[in-house]
Design a protein around this motif. Structure first.
Motif, short mmCIF file in Angstrom:
data_model
loop_
_atom_site.label_atom_id
_atom_site.label_comp_id
_atom_site.label_asym_id
_atom_site.label_seq_id
_atom_site.Cartn_x
_atom_site.Cartn_y
_atom_site.Cartn_z
N THR A 190 34.33 66.39 68.99
CA THR A 190 32.96 66.44 68.48
C THR A 190 32.53 67.87 68.19
OG1 THR A 190 30.66 65.78 68.89
CG2 THR A 190 31.93 66.53 70.79
N PHE A 191 31.75 68.01 67.15
CA PHE A 191 31.08 69.28 66.87
C PHE A 191 29.59 69.04 67.00
CE2 PHE A 191 28.86 72.27 64.12
CZ PHE A 191 29.35 73.47 64.60
N GLN A 192 28.92 69.87 67.79
CA GLN A 192 27.50 69.71 68.03
C GLN A 192 26.75 71.00 67.68
OE1 GLN A 192 25.84 66.91 68.95
NE2 GLN A 192 27.77 65.78 68.86
N VAL A 193 25.65 70.84 66.98
CA VAL A 193 24.88 71.98 66.51
C VAL A 193 23.80 72.39 67.50
CG1 VAL A 193 23.40 72.83 64.64
CG2 VAL A 193 25.30 71.29 64.12
N GLN A 194 23.14 71.39 68.15
CA GLN A 194 21.98 71.71 68.96
C GLN A 194 21.92 71.00 70.30
OE1 GLN A 194 18.33 71.22 66.74
NE2 GLN A 194 17.46 73.07 67.64
N VAL A 200 35.01 58.39 62.00
CA VAL A 200 34.08 59.51 62.13
C VAL A 200 32.67 58.96 62.24
CG1 VAL A 200 33.10 61.55 61.02
CG2 VAL A 200 35.54 61.07 60.82
N LEU A 201 31.90 59.49 63.18
CA LEU A 201 30.49 59.15 63.30
C LEU A 201 29.69 60.40 62.96
CD1 LEU A 201 28.28 57.10 64.20
CD2 LEU A 201 28.44 58.11 66.48
N THR A 202 28.91 60.32 61.89
CA THR A 202 28.02 61.43 61.54
C THR A 202 26.61 61.08 61.99
OG1 THR A 202 27.70 60.50 59.31
CG2 THR A 202 29.40 62.18 59.58
N GLU A 203 25.92 62.04 62.55
CA GLU A 203 24.62 61.81 63.15
C GLU A 203 23.52 62.33 62.24
OE1 GLU A 203 24.79 63.61 67.01
OE2 GLU A 203 26.55 62.48 67.61
N THR A 204 22.54 61.47 61.96
CA THR A 204 21.42 61.84 61.10
C THR A 204 20.12 61.42 61.78
OG1 THR A 204 21.16 59.77 59.85
CG2 THR A 204 22.91 61.27 59.15
N GLY A 214 25.60 69.67 60.27
CA GLY A 214 25.30 68.51 61.09
C GLY A 214 26.40 68.16 62.07
N PRO A 215 26.02 67.45 63.14
CA PRO A 215 26.99 67.05 64.18
C PRO A 215 27.80 65.83 63.76
CG PRO A 215 24.80 66.26 64.73
CD PRO A 215 24.64 67.07 63.48
N LEU A 274 23.59 76.05 73.69
CA LEU A 274 23.36 76.75 74.96
C LEU A 274 21.96 77.36 75.02
CD1 LEU A 274 26.71 78.78 75.29
CD2 LEU A 274 26.31 76.33 75.62
N ARG A 275 21.41 77.67 73.86
CA ARG A 275 20.14 78.39 73.82
C ARG A 275 18.93 77.49 73.66
NH1 ARG A 275 21.71 83.26 75.83
NH2 ARG A 275 23.60 83.98 74.77
N GLN A 276 19.12 76.28 73.13
CA GLN A 276 18.00 75.36 72.94
C GLN A 276 17.56 74.86 74.31
OE1 GLN A 276 16.51 74.43 69.92
NE2 GLN A 276 14.96 73.51 71.25
N GLN A 277 16.40 75.29 74.77
CA GLN A 277 15.96 74.98 76.13
C GLN A 277 15.43 73.55 76.20
OE1 GLN A 277 12.90 76.82 79.44
NE2 GLN A 277 14.03 78.22 78.12
N VAL A 278 16.15 72.70 76.86
CA VAL A 278 15.80 71.29 77.00
C VAL A 278 15.45 71.02 78.46
CG1 VAL A 278 16.67 68.92 76.88
CG2 VAL A 278 17.28 70.56 75.10
N GLY A 279 14.24 70.57 78.70
CA GLY A 279 13.85 70.21 80.06
C GLY A 279 13.45 71.36 80.96
N GLY A 280 13.47 72.59 80.45
CA GLY A 280 13.10 73.74 81.27
C GLY A 280 14.30 74.51 81.77
#
Length: 289
Positions: free
Chosen positions: A118-122, A240-244, A224-225, A181-187
């Protein structure tokens, strides 16, 4: 590209054999449709593994195609029973009230594939999420309103993660853009625990994590991921599953699967090596203390 439901590997194997027998018999899809009194589209979906094959329909097709070999008929019958059972069984069915069709299909395929890339952007991939991180994501999505629905969905994420452990554990390879790593999720506390969890998981022999840093600049995965699913059967084509934002899309043509394999290869070669990636993940986790 239509938003098609994926086939199970077993269903696709059965479909491939039925297509081969149909072609050997000189039948068109229209003629096969007449045998079952259905549309040509249903025959195509059967042969692509998108719909299950009922035993009476299988018997009718094999008779029409003059498949008389008892061994072949028994093999296809057993394959159909196994494929249909795969669709009905599974721990995920108890969570049917909070699972959409696409996500249910993803879980079903994860249960029978042997490799996910998997490749993840955010976002942290679901297979690596902590309960707190997963809960924050679920709340932010606004797709589930009640605390009970949110908790059920989080439990689904945790149950999926069992594929990374035990006998026959899934081979999992994730390339994460640094934004994950930088997108702060949940604090800060949630993020610290989440990144530390990724570092621990990446020490498993079947889990590889790489980070694609901001400093690499523009790259082919920016748009996109996606997930690449591989299967143990040599003849089975990957998926392949592309996420939108409006729904996930399954892509299963050989051309598209090959394209995404090349995209993933570009991402992993551009990313930091696994050891350096873990060092970056651990440093970033300390920043959240």
């Amino acid at each position: 590209m239509p938003n098609v439901k994926p086939s199970t590997v077993l269903g696709r194997q059965l479909g491939d054999e039925l297509r081969r027998f149909r072609e050997q018999a000189g039948f068109s899809t229209a003629q096969s449709a007449e045998v079952l009194d259905c549309t040509k589209g249903k025959i195509s979906r059967i042969e692509n593994g998108h719909v299950p094959v009922r035993t009476p329909d299988l018997t009718a097709l094999l008779q029409a195609y003059a498949v008389t070999d008892p061994e072949a008929r028994e093999r296809l019958g057993a394959l159909a029973r196994r494929a249909n059972r795969r669709r009905r069984d599974g721990w995920w069915h108890q969570y049917g009230s909070v699972l959409g069709d696409a996500y249910r299909d993803q879980i079903e395929l994860e249960a029978i594939c042997d490799c996910v890339k998997t490749f993840q952007v955010q976002l942290v991939p679901g297979l690596l999420q902590t309960p707190e991180y997963g809960r924050a994501i679920t709340v932010a999505s606004r797709a589930w309103q009640t605390p009970e629905q949110i908790e059920q969905f989080v439990q689904v994420r945790l149950a999926r993660q069992q594929r990374l452990a035990g006998e026959g554990a899934l081979e999992f390879w994730a390339v994460l853009a640094e934004g994950v790593l930088r997108q702060q999720v949940g604090g800060p506390t949630v993020m610290r625990d989440q990144l530390e969890h990724i570092a621990v998981m990446a020490e498993r022999p079947n889990v590889t994590v790489q980070v694609l840093p901001f400093s690499r600049g523009a790259h082919s995965g920016m748009f996109g991921p996606y997930l690449l699913l591989g299967f143990p059967q040599v003849s089975a084509l990957g998926l392949v599953l592309t996420e939108t934002p409006t729904g996930n899309i399954w892509r299963e043509s050989e051309t598209e699967v090959t394209c995404y394999r090349e995209l993933f290869d570009d991402a992993r070669t551009s990313a930091l090596p696994p050891t350096e990636s873990l060092e970056l993940i651990r440093r970033t986790a300390k920043e959240y203390r």
